[in-house]
Design a protein around this motif. Structure first.
Motif, PDB file in Angstrom:
ATOM      1  N   LYS A   1     -41.687  30.137   4.069  1.00  0.00           N
ATOM      2  CA  LYS A   1     -41.442  31.471   4.611  1.00  0.00           C
ATOM      3  C   LYS A   1     -42.634  32.417   4.453  1.00  0.00           C
ATOM      4  CE  LYS A   1     -36.500  31.349   4.043  1.00  0.00           C
ATOM      5  NZ  LYS A   1     -35.384  31.634   3.170  1.00  0.00           N
ATOM      6  N   ASP A   2     -43.343  32.291   3.331  1.00  0.00           N
ATOM      7  CA  ASP A   2     -44.416  33.249   3.077  1.00  0.00           C
ATOM      8  C   ASP A   2     -45.762  32.805   3.635  1.00  0.00           C
ATOM      9  OD1 ASP A   2     -44.547  31.134   1.400  1.00  0.00           O
ATOM     10  OD2 ASP A   2     -44.881  32.262  -0.446  1.00  0.00           O
ATOM     11  N   GLU A   3     -45.804  31.666   4.313  1.00  0.00           N
ATOM     12  CA  GLU A   3     -47.076  31.208   4.877  1.00  0.00           C
ATOM     13  C   GLU A   3     -47.315  31.889   6.227  1.00  0.00           C
ATOM     14  OE1 GLU A   3     -47.418  26.702   3.013  1.00  0.00           O
ATOM     15  OE2 GLU A   3     -46.476  26.986   4.962  1.00  0.00           O
ATOM     16  N   PRO A   4     -48.559  32.349   6.470  1.00  0.00           N
ATOM     17  CA  PRO A   4     -48.822  33.060   7.733  1.00  0.00           C
ATOM     18  C   PRO A   4     -48.450  32.253   8.970  1.00  0.00           C
ATOM     19  CG  PRO A   4     -50.685  33.260   6.237  1.00  0.00           C
ATOM     20  CD  PRO A   4     -49.726  32.305   5.604  1.00  0.00           C
ATOM     21  N   ILE A   5     -48.688  30.932   8.933  1.00  0.00           N
ATOM     22  CA  ILE A   5     -48.439  30.130  10.136  1.00  0.00           C
ATOM     23  C   ILE A   5     -46.955  30.105  10.504  1.00  0.00           C
ATOM     24  CG2 ILE A   5     -48.124  27.848   9.052  1.00  0.00           C
ATOM     25  CD1 ILE A   5     -50.006  26.847  11.422  1.00  0.00           C
ATOM     26  N   CYS A   6     -46.104  30.345   9.493  1.00  0.00           N
ATOM     27  CA  CYS A   6     -44.664  30.342   9.753  1.00  0.00           C
ATOM     28  C   CYS A   6     -44.270  31.521  10.651  1.00  0.00           C
ATOM     29  CB  CYS A   6     -43.898  30.393   8.429  1.00  0.00           C
ATOM     30  SG  CYS A   6     -42.614  29.160   8.325  1.00  0.00           S
ATOM     31  N   GLY A   7     -45.075  32.580  10.627  1.00  0.00           N
ATOM     32  CA  GLY A   7     -44.775  33.733  11.463  1.00  0.00           C
ATOM     33  C   GLY A   7     -45.327  33.613  12.860  1.00  0.00           C
ATOM     34  N   GLU A   8     -46.060  32.517  13.128  1.00  0.00           N
ATOM     35  CA  GLU A   8     -46.717  32.390  14.431  1.00  0.00           C
ATOM     36  C   GLU A   8     -45.847  31.762  15.504  1.00  0.00           C
ATOM     37  OE1 GLU A   8     -50.539  30.561  14.192  1.00  0.00           O
ATOM     38  OE2 GLU A   8     -51.203  31.883  12.577  1.00  0.00           O
ATOM     39  N   TRP A   9     -44.738  31.144  15.100  1.00  0.00           N
ATOM     40  CA  TRP A   9     -43.890  30.533  16.127  1.00  0.00           C
ATOM     41  C   TRP A   9     -42.424  30.570  15.717  1.00  0.00           C
ATOM     42  CZ3 TRP A   9     -41.153  25.787  15.468  1.00  0.00           C
ATOM     43  CH2 TRP A   9     -41.347  25.191  14.218  1.00  0.00           C
ATOM     44  N   GLN A  10     -41.573  30.694  16.711  1.00  0.00           N
ATOM     45  CA  GLN A  10     -40.128  30.728  16.461  1.00  0.00           C
ATOM     46  C   GLN A  10     -39.459  29.455  16.987  1.00  0.00           C
ATOM     47  OE1 GLN A  10     -38.635  34.388  18.156  1.00  0.00           O
ATOM     48  NE2 GLN A  10     -39.779  35.658  16.724  1.00  0.00           N
ATOM     49  N   LEU A  11     -39.739  29.158  18.253  1.00  0.00           N
ATOM     50  CA  LEU A  11     -39.239  27.924  18.848  1.00  0.00           C
ATOM     51  C   LEU A  11     -40.450  27.166  19.385  1.00  0.00           C
ATOM     52  CD1 LEU A  11     -36.760  29.979  19.075  1.00  0.00           C
ATOM     53  CD2 LEU A  11     -35.986  28.590  20.961  1.00  0.00           C
ATOM     54  N   GLY A  12     -40.431  25.861  19.317  1.00  0.00           N
ATOM     55  CA  GLY A  12     -41.568  25.085  19.791  1.00  0.00           C
ATOM     56  C   GLY A  12     -41.131  23.908  20.631  1.00  0.00           C
ATOM     57  N   PHE A  13     -41.965  23.570  21.614  1.00  0.00           N
ATOM     58  CA  PHE A  13     -41.640  22.405  22.455  1.00  0.00           C
ATOM     59  C   PHE A  13     -42.901  21.601  22.707  1.00  0.00           C
ATOM     60  CE2 PHE A  13     -41.136  20.154  26.465  1.00  0.00           C
ATOM     61  CZ  PHE A  13     -39.952  19.486  26.235  1.00  0.00           C
ATOM     62  N   PHE A  14     -42.822  20.290  22.401  1.00  0.00           N
ATOM     63  CA  PHE A  14     -43.966  19.401  22.652  1.00  0.00           C
ATOM     64  C   PHE A  14     -43.433  18.081  23.213  1.00  0.00           C
ATOM     65  CE2 PHE A  14     -42.934  19.930  18.121  1.00  0.00           C
ATOM     66  CZ  PHE A  14     -42.324  18.713  17.847  1.00  0.00           C
ATOM     67  N   GLY A  15     -42.441  18.188  24.103  1.00  0.00           N
ATOM     68  CA  GLY A  15     -41.741  16.982  24.548  1.00  0.00           C
ATOM     69  C   GLY A  15     -41.924  16.606  25.998  1.00  0.00           C
TER      70      GLY A  15
END
Lengths: 599, 298
Positions: free
Chosen positions: A480-494
């Motif tokens: 939760k406290d990592e900056p990268i966690c705030g960079e995306w909410q939903l992701g798609f790579f399919g």
């Protein structure tokens, strides 16, 4: 006055050219299509040599050569190319309807289980050497094992309590045999298919000549692995035991391999060279394919109905179905979206809004099928949350969400049964953002259709498209406290499937707490227990129970699962086996000619 | 007092008389291509901005049950692969193309004009420094810059306007700088200086107004260029994210279906782009002739 802009001619000319090109193509008045070969799909005389060029997936370029995968570098094409250079001890191969682990390409003989399935003995096959002539021994496997054991947090394949934690001792018996002592009895099929599949031999004599400790050696090797531009020239990567060795590796992602002259396996390459060519979009690949620029490419699903034209050009069309599932990842640790996504009613509502059947039929032109859960569809009862927008609206309304100017807002905050749920604030807008891979018309259209359905229900979905490597590098497990966690909410790579099953389609790497490919940080004790059951027992019920529970829980949003690609292959290029696990074996490829003349 | 005296020195005051303006319009109206361009432009503006009142469609939500329908019935130009009515989308997309094109073209002209006028009027090291910046920027291919910037930021209407204007101002800057170099040695500029007028007054009250013909004609070409760049960027996939649309992105999406014969996805946006760009170019040509005549008569 000389005001006329000279730049106008460039863009105007190009737009006009595009219109005219479209016009001529549509009216059938264009030049005759390039015929790449006059050889049919069968017959011909095999010849040695030649260069085969294969198209890589759109907006995807190989960027990791070190066979110990790092988070963010887990694309299938990275693994496929690594396996051509560094042989895995065991690799999955389809035999009939089943996947087996006894491929003749394996570096090791079949494992022998003993001591009530608590000990595994493995023997390397005879005669294998590194490209510099040094024999492949158990020392090389031990080197790999020590590297992942000493650096398990940095290894993308690490799941807590699994490899290497489940091996209590690595015992070297002799140069070709070693024994693994396990921390408990495991289901042998699962252990071979899902644990031993990651075992490799790495050239300890070349990669660690000074006997550095595993941490130091790993850091040094990883440093080399990040020098993308030096993959083809760095001496480290020249020592291989697979059938191929690197000739070129451009920073644009084009990879050229040539045969490893010291390869001792049974499948020596027939070709002189194989080239993997990257493309920014499926359309650009399609244009190059039409011009005869690739020997093994793919066509967009939208033109499947016109496959006859490609057959006239000398290609055979062969859909490549993978053993996979496809989904949108939900980041449960995102500071603002996390509390929303942790509400099971909300995930159910979102899933009810995805019309998988229509998307598969209309957008993917029938080349995709709905994903029903985390295991193959045959192990599931059906679709737990079929498309039903009214049910979605009812669920949201019943949990305190009300329409305010076309957007849903939480009007009943709280943790009660009829309230928005823990962490959701009064008046909070139901707005989510999706980071999706670019380069595919079908993926863009799928995301638009989902956005539209969400919008009709009052949910705002902002879509941002980025190349696949960027998406994979961003949607990584995070705290939760990592900056990268705030960079995306939903992701798609399919676009070509999100997750390809190992031999045993259990979820220890996907949905177990802290699993390496658990990108959304899903954590549920019941799921963990059911996953462990599949590891310990070979009873079919264990897999079914796990599949049904996760399908119901929705740690991700299931979306249509497309074919890996609809391949277009030159008729004179043969020996291609489109394996459901997406492994590549260009060493089996060969050209044929009508008269047997050299290629 | 000063103001009155300065005004008397300004040749543009004479140029702006009703008879000369009328003569300019008459010359413009005699140019059939220019007049046709103006009518086409008016028609396209009406089509894009008033058309949705006559043919209202939902351009926000997809309708997969209506995907890829050929022209006819309820959809005179057919539908897209996501079920959008194409006629409605052409209007909707045209709004973006025209708004961004007009705004970017005008912004580029405005900035380029002031930049060029300042450089030309002040001359010396100011001119040298400012023009080297322009030369350096011109040396970088505009499309390369556009693609790089559009790939870094998520395109929106304001962002597109800014990034297109940021590369398009170079041409008017060089052009107006040339005009300013010629105008700065005119008697009325010397007179203004003797009477205590400063650089700002010279640029904004004398140089720019006297180069207005050049500015206006250049603006039409800048707008045409900007519309093409919007189309060009969209064609390369760097458009405003869906469900927004513009003619370039529509053309790009349609090209995907070339092989399956969905002609209605390609021709309408392609023809619209060609029409609007040609219209602006014809108008620019007509204005150039009109201003030439006016200056000659003067």
């Amino acid at each position: 006055m000389g005001l006329r802009s000279t730049r106008i001619r460039g863009p105007l000319g190009r737009i006009l050219a595009a219109v005219l090109l479209g016009a001529t193509a549509l009216t059938g008045c264009g030049p005759t299509a390039n015929v790449v070969t006059d050889v049919g799909a069968t017959g011909g005389t095999p010849v040695r040599g030649g260069t085969a060029t294969m198209a890589l997936p759109p907006a995807a370029s190989p960027n990791w050569i070190f066979p110990i995968g790092a988070p963010g570098y887990l694309a299938t094409y990275n693994k496929a190319i690594q396996n051509l250079l560094f042989l895995p001890l065991y690799t999955a191969e389809k035999k009939g309807d089943a996947l087996t682990m006894d491929s003749p390409r394996n570096l090791a003989e079949q494992p022998r289980y003993s001591d009530g399935n608590k000990t595994v003995t493995i023997t390397l096959k005879k005669g294998y050497t590194w490209s510099d002539g040094v024999p492949v021994t158990t020392r090389d496997v031990k080197f790999w094992f020590d590297l992942i054991k000493g650096n398990k947090k940095e290894w993308a394949g690490y799941s807590p309590s699994l490899m290497p934690d489940d091996v209590t001792a690595f015992e070297t018996v002799d140069d070709r045999t070693f024994r693994l002592r396990l921390d408990r009895a495991y289901n042998p099929a699962w252990f071979t298919g899902n644990q031993l599949d990651s075992f490799l031999a790495l050239p300890v004599h070349a990669w660690n000549p000074r006997n550095e400790d595993p941490k130091t050696a790993f850091a040094r090797l990883t440093q080399h692995a990040k020098q993308f531009s030096q993959f083809a020239t760095d001496p480290l990567w020249k020592t291989v035991n697979g059938p191929w060795t690197i000739e070129k590796w451009n920073t644009s992602g084009q990879v050229s391999l040539v045969p490893n002259k010291n390869y001792r396996g049974p499948d020596k390459p027939h070709l002189d060279r194989v080239v993997f060519k990257p493309f920014t979009t499926a359309d650009s690949e399609f244009n190059v394919l039409r011009a005869g620029g690739v020997d093994y490419g793919y066509i967009p699903p939208s033109v499947m109905a016109q496959s006859a034209k490609f057959k006239e050009m000398g290609y055979r069309i062969d859909p490549w179905d993978g053993w996979a599932i496809t989904y949108i990842v939900l980041n449960f640790n995102h500071p603002t979206a996390g509390p929303l996504l942790r509400q099971s009613y909300l995930r159910q509502a979102l899933q009810y809004l995805i019309d998988q059947k229509s998307i598969s039929k209309v957008i993917w032109h029938g080349s995709a099928a709905p994903t029903l859960g985390p295991v193959p569809a045959g192990l599931l009862d059906g679709e737990p949350y079929p498309y039903d927008p009214e049910q979605a609206k009812r669920l949201l309304a019943a949990h305190g969400w009300a329409d305010r100017d076309g957007t849903l807002r939480c009007v009943r905050p709280g943790t009660g049964a009829a309230e928005c749920g823990t962490g959701v604030k009064d008046g909070q807008e139901l707005r989510l953002s999706l980071l999706s891979q670019s380069g595919s018309t079908e993926t863009s259209n799928t995301m638009q259709a989902i956005k539209s359905e969400f919008g009709k229900a009052g949910i705002t979905l902002d879509i941002r498209q980025q190349p696949l490597n960027t998406v994979l590098g961003t949607t990584v497990p995070c705290k939760k406290d990592e900056p990268i966690c705030g960079e995306w909410q939903l992701g798609f790579f399919g676009t070509q499937g999100s997750w390809y099953f190992p031999t045993d389609p259990s979820g220890e790497k996907l949905f177990a707490t802290n699993a390496p490919s658990n990108m959304g940080n899903w954590s549920d004790p019941r799921t963990d227990r059911l996953i462990r059951d599949t590891e310990y027992s070979d009873a079919p019920a264990a897999m079914r129970d796990y599949g049904r529970e996760v399908a119901r829980q929705l740690p991700v949003l299931w979306t249509p699962n497309p074919a890996y690609q609809v391949s277009a292959i030159r008729n004179d290029l043969r020996g291609i086996d489109q394996n459901v696990t997406l492994t590549l074996a260009p060493q089996d490829w060969y050209f044929v000619t009508k008269d047997g003349a050299g290629k | 007092m000063t103001t009155t005296a300065l005004d008397a020195t300004q040749p543009e005051a004479a140029l702006a008389t009703p008879s000369l303006a009328r003569r300019t319009l008459t010359v413009f109206a005699r140019n059939k291509l220019a007049l046709t361009g103006a009518l086409v432009l008016l028609g396209l503006l009406a089509f894009c901005f008033l058309g949705p009142l006559i043919h209202p469609t939902d351009q926000i939500h997809t309708d997969l049950t209506q995907a890829s329908l050929a022209p006819g019935g309820a959809h005179p130009l057919g539908t897209t692969d996501l079920g959008y009515d194409l006629l409605g989308r052409l209007m909707y997309g045209g709004q973006t193309s025209l708004e961004v094109g007009l705004a970017a073209g005008l912004l580029a002209t405005l900035f380029g004009t002031v930049y060029g006028a300042v450089a030309g009027y002040f001359g010396g090291w100011v001119d040298a420094a400012m023009m080297r910046v322009t030369d350096a920027a011109l040396a970088i291919p505009a499309l390369f810059l556009l693609v790089v910037v559009a790939a870094i930021v998520t395109p929106s209407k304001p962002v597109l306007i800014l990034i297109i204007a940021s590369v398009a101002w170079l041409s008017p800057a060089r052009l107006i700088r040339g005009e300013a170099l010629a105008l700065r040695s005119r008697d009325y500029i010397h007179a203004m200086r003797l009477m205590g007028g400063g650089g700002g007054r010279a640029v904004f009250r004398h140089i720019v107004p006297n180069a207005i013909g050049t500015v206006i004609v250049n603006a039409t070409f800048q707008i045409a260029d900007a519309i093409l760049y919007v189309a060009y960027l969209s064609f390369l996939g760097l458009s405003i994210p869906p469900p927004a649309a513009d003619w370039g992105s529509m053309l790009s999406a349609g090209i995907t279906y070339t092989q399956v014969g969905y002609w209605w996805l390609i021709f309408p946006p392609g023809i619209a782009i060609v029409l609007v760009v040609a219209a602006f170019n014809f108008i620019g040509d007509g204005l150039r002739d009109a201003f030439d005549v006016r200056l000659t008569k003067n």
